[in-house]
Design an enzyme around this catalytic site. Sequence first.
Site, PDB file in Angstrom:
ATOM      1  N   ALA A  23       0.807  -1.224   0.000  1.00  0.00           N
ATOM      2  CA  ALA A  23       0.000   0.000   0.000  1.00  0.00           C
ATOM      3  C   ALA A  23       0.840   1.274   0.000  1.00  0.00           C
ATOM      4  CB  ALA A  23      -0.924   0.003   1.208  1.00  0.00           C
ATOM      5  N   GLY A  24       2.116   1.132   0.310  1.00  0.00           N
ATOM      6  CA  GLY A  24       2.961   2.321   0.466  1.00  0.00           C
ATOM      7  C   GLY A  24       3.213   3.032  -0.855  1.00  0.00           C
ATOM      8  N   ARG A  46      10.797   7.046  -1.941  1.00  0.00           N
ATOM      9  CA  ARG A  46      12.227   7.068  -2.293  1.00  0.00           C
ATOM     10  C   ARG A  46      12.507   6.606  -3.721  1.00  0.00           C
ATOM     11  NH1 ARG A  46      13.677   3.881   3.206  1.00  0.00           N
ATOM     12  NH2 ARG A  46      11.470   3.332   2.941  1.00  0.00           N
ATOM     13  N   GLN A  90      -6.163  -0.226   2.157  1.00  0.00           N
ATOM     14  CA  GLN A  90      -5.705   0.463   3.370  1.00  0.00           C
ATOM     15  C   GLN A  90      -5.707   1.960   3.075  1.00  0.00           C
ATOM     16  OE1 GLN A  90      -1.573   0.074   4.269  1.00  0.00           O
ATOM     17  NE2 GLN A  90      -1.751   0.996   6.296  1.00  0.00           N
ATOM     18  N   THR A 143       3.066  -0.159   8.406  1.00  0.00           N
ATOM     19  CA  THR A 143       2.954  -1.607   8.144  1.00  0.00           C
ATOM     20  C   THR A 143       2.079  -2.300   9.191  1.00  0.00           C
ATOM     21  OG1 THR A 143       5.091  -1.802   9.270  1.00  0.00           O
ATOM     22  CG2 THR A 143       5.128  -1.882   6.876  1.00  0.00           C
ATOM     23  N   ASN A 153      16.047  -6.952  10.048  1.00  0.00           N
ATOM     24  CA  ASN A 153      14.727  -7.540   9.816  1.00  0.00           C
ATOM     25  C   ASN A 153      14.442  -7.509   8.313  1.00  0.00           C
ATOM     26  OD1 ASN A 153      11.956  -8.117   9.779  1.00  0.00           O
ATOM     27  ND2 ASN A 153      11.405  -5.983  10.268  1.00  0.00           N
ATOM     28  N   LYS A 167       8.038  -8.382 -41.451  1.00  0.00           N
ATOM     29  CA  LYS A 167       6.918  -8.377 -40.490  1.00  0.00           C
ATOM     30  C   LYS A 167       5.860  -9.380 -40.901  1.00  0.00           C
ATOM     31  CE  LYS A 167       3.109  -6.632 -40.726  1.00  0.00           C
ATOM     32  NZ  LYS A 167       1.931  -5.859 -41.095  1.00  0.00           N
ATOM     33  N   ASN A 178      14.953 -16.081 -54.235  1.00  0.00           N
ATOM     34  CA  ASN A 178      15.922 -15.028 -53.931  1.00  0.00           C
ATOM     35  C   ASN A 178      15.250 -13.668 -54.119  1.00  0.00           C
ATOM     36  OD1 ASN A 178      18.949 -14.394 -53.540  1.00  0.00           O
ATOM     37  ND2 ASN A 178      18.270 -13.055 -55.198  1.00  0.00           N
ATOM     38  N   ALA A 224      18.181  -7.071 -53.756  1.00  0.00           N
ATOM     39  CA  ALA A 224      18.403  -5.909 -52.885  1.00  0.00           C
ATOM     40  C   ALA A 224      17.346  -4.839 -53.115  1.00  0.00           C
ATOM     41  CB  ALA A 224      19.789  -5.332 -53.159  1.00  0.00           C
TER      42      ALA A 224
HETATM   43  C1  UD1 Z   1      10.353  -2.263   6.783  1.00  0.00           C
HETATM   44  C2  UD1 Z   1      10.476  -2.693   8.249  1.00  0.00           C
HETATM   45  C3  UD1 Z   1      11.966  -2.831   8.579  1.00  0.00           C
HETATM   46  C4  UD1 Z   1      12.613  -3.834   7.655  1.00  0.00           C
HETATM   47  C5  UD1 Z   1      12.369  -3.480   6.178  1.00  0.00           C
HETATM   48  C6  UD1 Z   1      12.818  -4.629   5.313  1.00  0.00           C
HETATM   49  C7  UD1 Z   1       8.580  -1.660   9.366  1.00  0.00           C
HETATM   50  C8  UD1 Z   1       8.139  -0.603  10.319  1.00  0.00           C
HETATM   51  N1  UD1 Z   1       9.881  -1.683   9.081  1.00  0.00           N
HETATM   52  O1  UD1 Z   1      10.936  -0.987   6.666  1.00  0.00           O
HETATM   53  O2  UD1 Z   1      12.108  -3.244   9.907  1.00  0.00           O
HETATM   54  O3  UD1 Z   1      13.996  -3.909   7.913  1.00  0.00           O
HETATM   55  O4  UD1 Z   1      10.974  -3.243   5.938  1.00  0.00           O
HETATM   56  O5  UD1 Z   1      12.739  -4.355   3.944  1.00  0.00           O
HETATM   57  O6  UD1 Z   1       7.759  -2.438   8.934  1.00  0.00           O
HETATM   58  N2  UD1 Z   1       3.265  -0.587   3.394  1.00  0.00           N
HETATM   59  C9  UD1 Z   1       1.889  -0.714   3.451  1.00  0.00           C
HETATM   60  N3  UD1 Z   1       1.181   0.194   4.172  1.00  0.00           N
HETATM   61  C10 UD1 Z   1       1.770   1.205   4.863  1.00  0.00           C
HETATM   62  C11 UD1 Z   1       3.182   1.317   4.820  1.00  0.00           C
HETATM   63  C12 UD1 Z   1       3.900   0.400   4.085  1.00  0.00           C
HETATM   64  O7  UD1 Z   1       1.304  -1.605   2.835  1.00  0.00           O
HETATM   65  O8  UD1 Z   1       1.050   1.979   5.505  1.00  0.00           O
HETATM   66  C13 UD1 Z   1       4.044  -1.564   2.592  1.00  0.00           C
HETATM   67  C14 UD1 Z   1       4.917  -0.900   1.551  1.00  0.00           C
HETATM   68  O9  UD1 Z   1       4.201  -0.773   0.311  1.00  0.00           O
HETATM   69  C15 UD1 Z   1       6.095  -1.867   1.451  1.00  0.00           C
HETATM   70  C16 UD1 Z   1       6.157  -2.522   2.816  1.00  0.00           C
HETATM   71  O10 UD1 Z   1       4.923  -2.269   3.438  1.00  0.00           O
HETATM   72  O11 UD1 Z   1       5.883  -2.848   0.468  1.00  0.00           O
HETATM   73  C17 UD1 Z   1       7.312  -2.001   3.651  1.00  0.00           C
HETATM   74  O12 UD1 Z   1       7.168  -0.600   3.822  1.00  0.00           O
HETATM   75  P1  UD1 Z   1       8.418   0.379   3.804  1.00  0.00           P
HETATM   76  O13 UD1 Z   1       7.922   1.750   4.091  1.00  0.00           O
HETATM   77  O14 UD1 Z   1       9.243   0.171   2.605  1.00  0.00           O
HETATM   78  O15 UD1 Z   1       9.207  -0.149   5.091  1.00  0.00           O
HETATM   79  P2  UD1 Z   1      10.773  -0.028   5.386  1.00  0.00           P
HETATM   80  O16 UD1 Z   1      11.066   1.362   5.821  1.00  0.00           O
HETATM   81  O17 UD1 Z   1      11.575  -0.570   4.263  1.00  0.00           O
HETATM   82 CA    CA Z   2      11.107  -1.134   2.272  1.00  0.00          CA
END
Ligand code: UD1
Ligand code: CA
Length: 447
Positions: free
Chosen positions: A9-10, A14, A73, A79, A169, A346, A372, A375
């Site tokens: 959902a994020g 970056r 979400q 997360t 993690n 094609k 053949n 050209a």
């Molecule tokens: C997260 C972990 C971190 C871990 C890393 C590994 C948390 C708080 N941190 O950090 O410990 O080392 O992944 O790659 O979880 N997402 C949602 N909804 C939200 C926010 C995020 O679905 O509200 C999804 C994002 O789309 C993504 C995933 O969750 O696919 C991880 O989110 P991201 O913000 O990239 O977490 P990191 O900062 O990488």
């Molecule tokens: Ca991530």
Amino acid sequence: MLAIAILAAGKGTRMVSRLPKVLHKISGQTLLNRIINTSKKLNPDRIFVVIGHQPDLVKDSLLNDKNIEIVLQEPQLGTGHAVQVLSKKFNNFKGNLLVLNGDVPLIRAESLKELLKIHSLNDADVSLITTEKENPFGYGRVFKKDNFIEKIIEEKDCSLNEKQNKLINAGIYCFNWERLNKIINNLESNNNQKEFYITDTISLLGKAISYQIMEEEEIQGVNNRVDLAKCEEIIQKNIKRKLMLNGVTFVNPESSSVSEDAEIGIDVIIEANSHIRGYSKISDNCIIGPNTFLENTSINKNSKVVNTSIFNSEIMDNVNIGPYSHIRPGCIISSNSKVGNFVEIKNSHLSQSVKVNHLSYIGDTNIGKFTNVGAGTITANYDGLKKNITNIGEYCSVGSNSVLIAPVNLGNSVTIGAGSVINKDVKNHSLAISRVKQINIDNWKKS
Ligand code: UD1
Ligand code: CA
């Protein structure tokens, strides 16, 4: 029962992109699709994808896959919040919930199976994948006590001292759902990002264990395009290594790429800067490249393709193509044929031992064996409204710089005089010539 939830959902700030992060591709496949395909290998009872940012785009990418349940979400508060939203869908669910970050695309099904196994054997509340990373920057740090995980602290919340911890993690967790469900709504957002972290469930749960994997490449996360390139490099390195060990020569492996779905036979030589995409298949003893691009194309044995692009076509054995040919979708080039420089073909069928050696356009055309094509020959297949077909028989000679205006049919053993414009059918064994007769004027002077 096993349910898998993929967090997608994020926004992926970056990435600096108009496209949601999980729709970026590595080796031709979106991050999300990769994780879904890996998830399916575990035969789970349910697969959820949590979407939020640009939900329609992400949803469309799933192509109405009946095996996937979508959870919206909105807003995206972290997360942990993603799992809180998901929990509403979990009436009476008993079993394990495997949560996968949507941006950790290289995880293998075998590793996930191992995680599930360890989780069950230990009857843990939560089990998660960790690894020691030389450069742990950006990842949550995992703190252990007596072999159990005590807590996870995000990079942004770590003290200088905590940042020294290299145990990270991976973003892959197996939860005992009933135990998680009891505490999931107790998360707090008093952290640097003011988000609800899934990682904070650890300190709220009882038994938390880790499966530490040695292959840190597998859990490479994608937060920016540097990470994306790293994943591509990892995938490519593995594909080419496997191919090399199975009898394929790469003259300059770093400069070439091969899709995971491609098949390549033995004693194939892939010259520098050659790219094999999609479901391509290259049989034994072919030489591909340098500077060649193949997409969804099969090439039979002993063929050679140099400096050429070929899309969605079938090339039989002992065929020579290039340099500088362009074979567009829908072509079949039969054995012993030759397609030479600056030739575009094609949606056409060339029978065996046909030569189209120089500077031609052949479109919507069938060519019989041993013909053949001289050209500069052009099949004029488009009349401004529709595409028309050209049929050229066997053993024909089409003279240089001819234009065959479709629809038109040349029989077998036909000869076309060079420079002709042909718009009427030509019978077997005939010569057709249509050009202005040459006039020579003797003793011509300019003034
Ligand atoms: C997260 C972990 C971190 C871990 C890393 C590994 C948390 C708080 N941190 O950090 O410990 O080392 O992944 O790659 O979880 N997402 C949602 N909804 C939200 C926010 C995020 O679905 O509200 C999804 C994002 O789309 C993504 C995933 O969750 O696919 C991880 O989110 P991201 O913000 O990239 O977490 P990191 O900062 O990488
Ligand atoms: Ca991530």
